[in-house]
Design a protein around this motif. Structure first.
Motif, PDB file in Angstrom:
ATOM      1  N   VAL A 136      -6.179   3.700   8.560  1.00 17.99           N
ATOM      2  CA  VAL A 136      -7.159   4.256   9.487  1.00 17.99           C
ATOM      3  C   VAL A 136      -7.101   5.777   9.480  1.00 17.99           C
ATOM      4  CG1 VAL A 136      -7.861   4.368  11.882  1.00 17.99           C
ATOM      5  CG2 VAL A 136      -7.145   2.225  10.893  1.00 17.99           C
ATOM      6  N   TYR A 161      -6.016  -5.315   6.323  1.00 17.33           N
ATOM      7  CA  TYR A 161      -5.482  -5.570   7.670  1.00 17.33           C
ATOM      8  C   TYR A 161      -5.440  -7.072   7.927  1.00 17.33           C
ATOM      9  CZ  TYR A 161      -5.514  -5.968  12.756  1.00 17.33           C
ATOM     10  OH  TYR A 161      -5.247  -6.327  14.038  1.00 17.33           O
ATOM     11  N   GLY A 162      -6.472  -7.780   7.496  1.00 20.75           N
ATOM     12  CA  GLY A 162      -6.469  -9.231   7.672  1.00 20.75           C
ATOM     13  C   GLY A 162      -5.328  -9.901   6.928  1.00 20.75           C
ATOM     14  N   TYR A 163      -4.961  -9.344   5.789  1.00 18.04           N
ATOM     15  CA  TYR A 163      -3.861  -9.919   5.017  1.00 18.04           C
ATOM     16  C   TYR A 163      -2.509  -9.593   5.651  1.00 18.04           C
ATOM     17  CZ  TYR A 163      -0.505 -10.393   1.190  1.00 18.04           C
ATOM     18  OH  TYR A 163       0.584 -10.713   0.429  1.00 18.04           O
ATOM     19  N   ALA A 164      -2.333  -8.306   5.978  1.00 15.20           N
ATOM     20  CA  ALA A 164      -0.999  -7.849   6.355  1.00 15.20           C
ATOM     21  C   ALA A 164      -0.782  -7.838   7.868  1.00 15.20           C
ATOM     22  CB  ALA A 164      -0.764  -6.448   5.797  1.00 15.20           C
ATOM     23  N   GLY A 165      -1.859  -7.842   8.660  1.00 10.44           N
ATOM     24  CA  GLY A 165      -1.690  -7.758  10.109  1.00 10.44           C
ATOM     25  C   GLY A 165      -1.361  -6.356  10.574  1.00 10.44           C
ATOM     26  N   THR A 166      -1.402  -5.396   9.665  1.00  8.85           N
ATOM     27  CA  THR A 166      -1.147  -4.014  10.022  1.00  8.85           C
ATOM     28  C   THR A 166      -1.876  -3.143   9.008  1.00  8.85           C
ATOM     29  OG1 THR A 166       0.510  -2.279  10.181  1.00  8.85           O
ATOM     30  CG2 THR A 166       1.000  -4.086   8.691  1.00  8.85           C
ATOM     31  N   VAL A 167      -2.167  -1.891   9.400  1.00  9.00           N
ATOM     32  CA  VAL A 167      -2.798  -1.002   8.430  1.00  9.00           C
ATOM     33  C   VAL A 167      -1.816   0.049   7.919  1.00  9.00           C
ATOM     34  CG1 VAL A 167      -5.222  -1.213   9.078  1.00  9.00           C
ATOM     35  CG2 VAL A 167      -3.724   0.295  10.369  1.00  9.00           C
ATOM     36  N   PHE A 205      -8.834   6.890   6.536  1.00 10.88           N
ATOM     37  CA  PHE A 205     -10.293   6.826   6.669  1.00 10.88           C
ATOM     38  C   PHE A 205     -10.822   8.003   7.478  1.00 10.88           C
ATOM     39  CE2 PHE A 205     -13.979   5.284   9.185  1.00 10.88           C
ATOM     40  CZ  PHE A 205     -14.879   5.174   8.145  1.00 10.88           C
ATOM     41  N   PHE A 213     -10.062 -10.163  12.613  1.00  4.52           N
ATOM     42  CA  PHE A 213      -8.696 -10.216  12.091  1.00  4.52           C
ATOM     43  C   PHE A 213      -7.687  -9.917  13.191  1.00  4.52           C
ATOM     44  CE2 PHE A 213     -10.388  -9.511   7.643  1.00  4.52           C
ATOM     45  CZ  PHE A 213      -9.993 -10.750   7.187  1.00  4.52           C
ATOM     46  N   LEU A 255     -13.752   1.307   4.200  1.00  2.17           N
ATOM     47  CA  LEU A 255     -13.456   0.746   5.518  1.00  2.17           C
ATOM     48  C   LEU A 255     -13.390  -0.779   5.462  1.00  2.17           C
ATOM     49  CD1 LEU A 255     -12.987   1.686   8.413  1.00  2.17           C
ATOM     50  CD2 LEU A 255     -15.333   1.080   8.868  1.00  2.17           C
ATOM     51  N   TYR A 256     -14.330  -1.391   4.741  1.00  2.00           N
ATOM     52  CA  TYR A 256     -14.296  -2.850   4.673  1.00  2.00           C
ATOM     53  C   TYR A 256     -13.048  -3.323   3.923  1.00  2.00           C
ATOM     54  CZ  TYR A 256     -16.296  -7.465   5.077  1.00  2.00           C
ATOM     55  OH  TYR A 256     -16.506  -8.755   5.442  1.00  2.00           O
ATOM     56  N   PHE A 280     -12.632  -6.265  11.446  1.00  2.00           N
ATOM     57  CA  PHE A 280     -11.417  -5.764  12.097  1.00  2.00           C
ATOM     58  C   PHE A 280     -11.126  -6.547  13.372  1.00  2.00           C
ATOM     59  CE2 PHE A 280     -11.405  -1.586   9.768  1.00  2.00           C
ATOM     60  CZ  PHE A 280     -10.082  -1.656   9.390  1.00  2.00           C
ATOM     61  N   ALA A 296     -17.643  -4.035   8.859  1.00  2.00           N
ATOM     62  CA  ALA A 296     -16.205  -3.778   8.818  1.00  2.00           C
ATOM     63  C   ALA A 296     -15.611  -3.885  10.215  1.00  2.00           C
ATOM     64  CB  ALA A 296     -15.944  -2.401   8.220  1.00  2.00           C
ATOM     65  N   GLN A 314      -4.740 -12.350  13.757  1.00  2.00           N
ATOM     66  CA  GLN A 314      -3.367 -11.875  13.606  1.00  2.00           C
ATOM     67  C   GLN A 314      -2.647 -11.792  14.943  1.00  2.00           C
ATOM     68  OE1 GLN A 314      -1.764 -11.237  10.920  1.00  2.00           O
ATOM     69  NE2 GLN A 314      -3.308 -11.047   9.300  1.00  2.00           N
ATOM     70  N   SER A 347     -10.213  -1.763   3.970  1.00  2.00           N
ATOM     71  CA  SER A 347      -9.103  -1.637   4.930  1.00  2.00           C
ATOM     72  C   SER A 347      -9.078  -2.836   5.861  1.00  2.00           C
ATOM     73  CB  SER A 347      -9.251  -0.376   5.776  1.00  2.00           C
ATOM     74  OG  SER A 347      -9.555   0.710   4.999  1.00  2.00           O
ATOM     75  N   ALA A 348     -10.282  -3.298   6.280  1.00  2.00           N
ATOM     76  CA  ALA A 348     -10.344  -4.450   7.186  1.00  2.00           C
ATOM     77  C   ALA A 348      -9.731  -5.677   6.510  1.00  2.00           C
ATOM     78  CB  ALA A 348     -11.790  -4.728   7.589  1.00  2.00           C
ATOM     79  N   LEU A 349     -10.044  -5.882   5.225  1.00  2.00           N
ATOM     80  CA  LEU A 349      -9.499  -7.049   4.534  1.00  2.00           C
ATOM     81  C   LEU A 349      -7.985  -6.937   4.376  1.00  2.00           C
ATOM     82  CD1 LEU A 349     -12.237  -7.682   1.820  1.00  2.00           C
ATOM     83  CD2 LEU A 349     -11.858  -8.903   3.951  1.00  2.00           C
TER      84      LEU A 349
END
Lengths: 510, 99
Positions: free
Chosen positions: A155, A208-214, A158, B48, A201-202, B45, B41, B52, A204-206
């Protein structure tokens, strides 16, 4: 309910704070200081804050710390790139502040809101007003650039990306001459830039969905423990990569580069070409070396392919150009490919080589575009290649200096470009990508052809009857060219001290 | 409701936005399509964040909104200035910089 109070290490983000603070101060100057005094105030604030920030970076030397709750990482590569960016920005601001070249007073439009060719524009021109809003814009862009390679999570990355891009979109549209071209450059840069940052940005969203953190360190842990759905991760990485490759103008995300470099005012082009590349490669290095290092078997082939296409197509397109600024734009695309060669090495040598290349490339670029501002005819800058023929008869010194920058671009020994190319190719070879090195060396050979063609044109062709004049550089441009030329030479002849500095700095903290 | 459905919606919005940028000719419409992509996006977010079980994604959505607002300011300024000098917002008309 307990609240966790965030701890902000102000001392460690001081360089960024100084530059952004000065930018805000610059906006206030625009609002409250009488017009006649603004220029002096703005130049002093800009150069002063950049120098202060550079001192702050030097004082932070050796720091290796994750600051501001993980958002900003202050480590060797960050500080090296921030120092480089600040020195480059001094050159850029000197070119932007130059008022002795254009007969109208400066390279920037008298009043950006007036229509090109309208009565209001003529009034604004006749009044002799020169706006100074470009200085705070430059400082805002620089603040984003300083944050970009330091970002510890996606983030922050970004936000930094946008903070550096938005002022640059506007600055591209501020040219005094050929205003339609300049506005067109701004529109193209803006639309494509916004498009690519949406991809970032999109992505980053994906992730984040994988890792649960950015946060990059969190992503690194998630990848090493194989936390979630790989498909989401790979799509996210691909989209984020698109956003970053756009900023460094790698093929196939390069389409904006020649148009924007040509249309934007040349001082802005110099600043943008040098500093954006340094900042964006800093972010690429951190993302791929820290966040995604566990995934290198997936992204290395992708980036290697991009590097090959970028080098080959960049030099081939550059061969066919007839406009100096467009040729330099395509050469900057090719150089993005050369730097990517260092990035895909994924070892310490690759990191060191890329950092050195960025510094070398940045100063050469500032110098080359500074020379472009000097060759002028009655309509402004004379950028057509044919107008440069026989330039050495008119001004041997300017032609020789430009030849130095071109030789550095070409990677001829005793210039910074040679050491830089050698460093990235050696790193790529040691990591086993010999195919990449072969393509790189062949592209460098083609690139050398069109750089040397310009040198031949300047020194051995007959000057045209109605050719452009070479303006004797006024003090600020002279200072910028001297800075660029001396760094280009010093990095070529005695690179060891900088190489030692990079060697001690090239370690990411996470 | 299965949160994955929101992800499908967000992917759909993102695709519509990206296709719109590539196919539409009016710079204002292109710009709106970019905004659609940013909002896709945002939806991703927030979804997710729900999946999560942490709040990071929701906070990030606010950051995105602020950045999108700044982009609107800069973008519309550029588009309006082009429109005033050319009487057209079509991206096919800005073709002076072809080589």
């Amino acid at each position: 309910m307990n609240f966790h109070v965030p701890v902000i290490q102000y001392a460690e983000v001081l360089p960024i704070l100084i530059v952004l603070g000065a930018a805000v101060l610059g906006v206030l100057v625009e609002a409250f200081i009488p017009r006649s005094l603004r220029y002096v105030f703005q130049v002093v604030i800009s150069l002063g804050s950049i120098l202060l920030a550079f001192v702050a970076v030097v004082r932070l030397h050796g720091t290796s710390h994750v600051a501001v709750e993980g958002s900003v990482v202050v480590d060797g590569p960050t500080l090296f790139l921030q120092g480089t960016l600040l020195l480059l920005a001094i050159g850029g601001v000197l070119l932007i502040a130059e008022r002795g070249l254009d007969t109208g007073g400066s390279a920037f439009t008298a009043h950006a809101a007036t229509l090109p060719g309208s009565e209001a524009e003529r009034t604004a021109l006749a009044s002799g007003i020169i706006q100074t809003e470009v200085f705070p814009l430059t400082l805002f862009a620089l603040g984003g650039m300083l944050l970009f390679p330091a970002a510890g999570d996606l983030v922050t990355m970004f936000v930094a990306l946008e903070v550096l891009s938005l002022p640059l979109y506007l600055m591209s549209g501020l040219a005094r001459r050929r205003r339609l071209l300049s506005q067109e450059a701004a529109l193209k840069y803006f639309l494509l830039g916004a498009f690519s940052s949406a991809f970032f940005l999109y992505g980053s969203a994906l992730i984040y969905g994988y890792a649960g953190t950015v946060s990059l360190s969190g992503i690194r842990e998630a990848i090493s423990s194989n936390a979630g759905n790989d498909l989401v991760l790979l799509m996210g990485v691909a989209l984020v990569t698109v956003g970053l490759l756009f900023k460094v103008s790698a093929v196939p995300f390069h389409a904006w580069t020649p148009d924007v470099y040509q249309g934007a005012p040349t001082p802005v082009t110099a600043f943008m070409a040098a500093c954006t590349k340094v900042a964006a490669f800093g972010a690429i290095l951190r993302l791929f070396y820290v966040g995604l290092s566990g995934l290198r078997w997936d992204w290395r082939p992708m980036l290697s392919g991009v590097a090959i296409v970028t080098m080959v197509l960049g030099v081939i397109w550059a061969l066919t150009q007839t406009d100096m600024k467009r040729m330099l734009a395509y050469s900057s695309i090719a150089h993005a490919g050369f730097i990517l060669t260092g990035v895909v090495a994924v070892n310490k040598a690759g990191l060191e080589g890329s950092l050195f290349y960025l510094a070398a490339y940045g100063f050469t670029t500032i110098g080359a575009f500074a020379i472009v501002t000097l060759v002028r005819d009655s309509t402004g800058e004379a950028t057509h290649l044919s107008q440069w023929s026989g330039l050495a008869r008119r001004s041997p010194l300017v032609a020789s200096t430009f030849a130095l920058f071109l030789l550095a671009y070409a990677g001829i020994p005793l210039t910074s470009g040679f050491v830089a190319k050698f460093a990235v190719f050696a790193a790529a070879y040691s990591s086993g990508s010999s195919a990449l090195v072969i393509v790189g060396v062949l592209s460098s050979a083609i690139a050398a052809f069109f750089y040397i063609r310009v040198i031949v044109l300047m020194f051995f062709a007959e000057p045209k009857e109605d050719g452009p004049t070479v303006v004797v550089p006024p003090i600020m441009t002279t200072a910028a060219i001297t800075l660029a030329a001396s760094v280009t030479l010093v990095l070529g002849v005695m690179p060891s001290s900088v190489l030692d500095l990079i060697k001690s700095a090239a370690r990411f903290t996470f | 409701m299965n949160p994955a459905n929101y992800l499908f919606v967000s992917a759909l919005l993102f695709t519509i936005g990206a296709l719109g940028v590539l196919t539409r000719r009016n710079s204002i419409v292109i710009f709106m399509c970019v905004e659609l992509m940013l909002n896709a996006a945002n939806l991703a977010f927030v979804t997710f964040a729900r999946i999560q079980g942490n709040l990071d994604g929701q906070v990030i959505a606010f950051f995105t909104m602020v950045v999108a607002a700044c982009e609107v300011v800069v973008g519309l300024a550029i588009i309006v200035s082009i429109y005033r000098s050319r009487r057209s917002a079509s991206v096919d008309d800005v073709n002076l910089l072809k080589f």
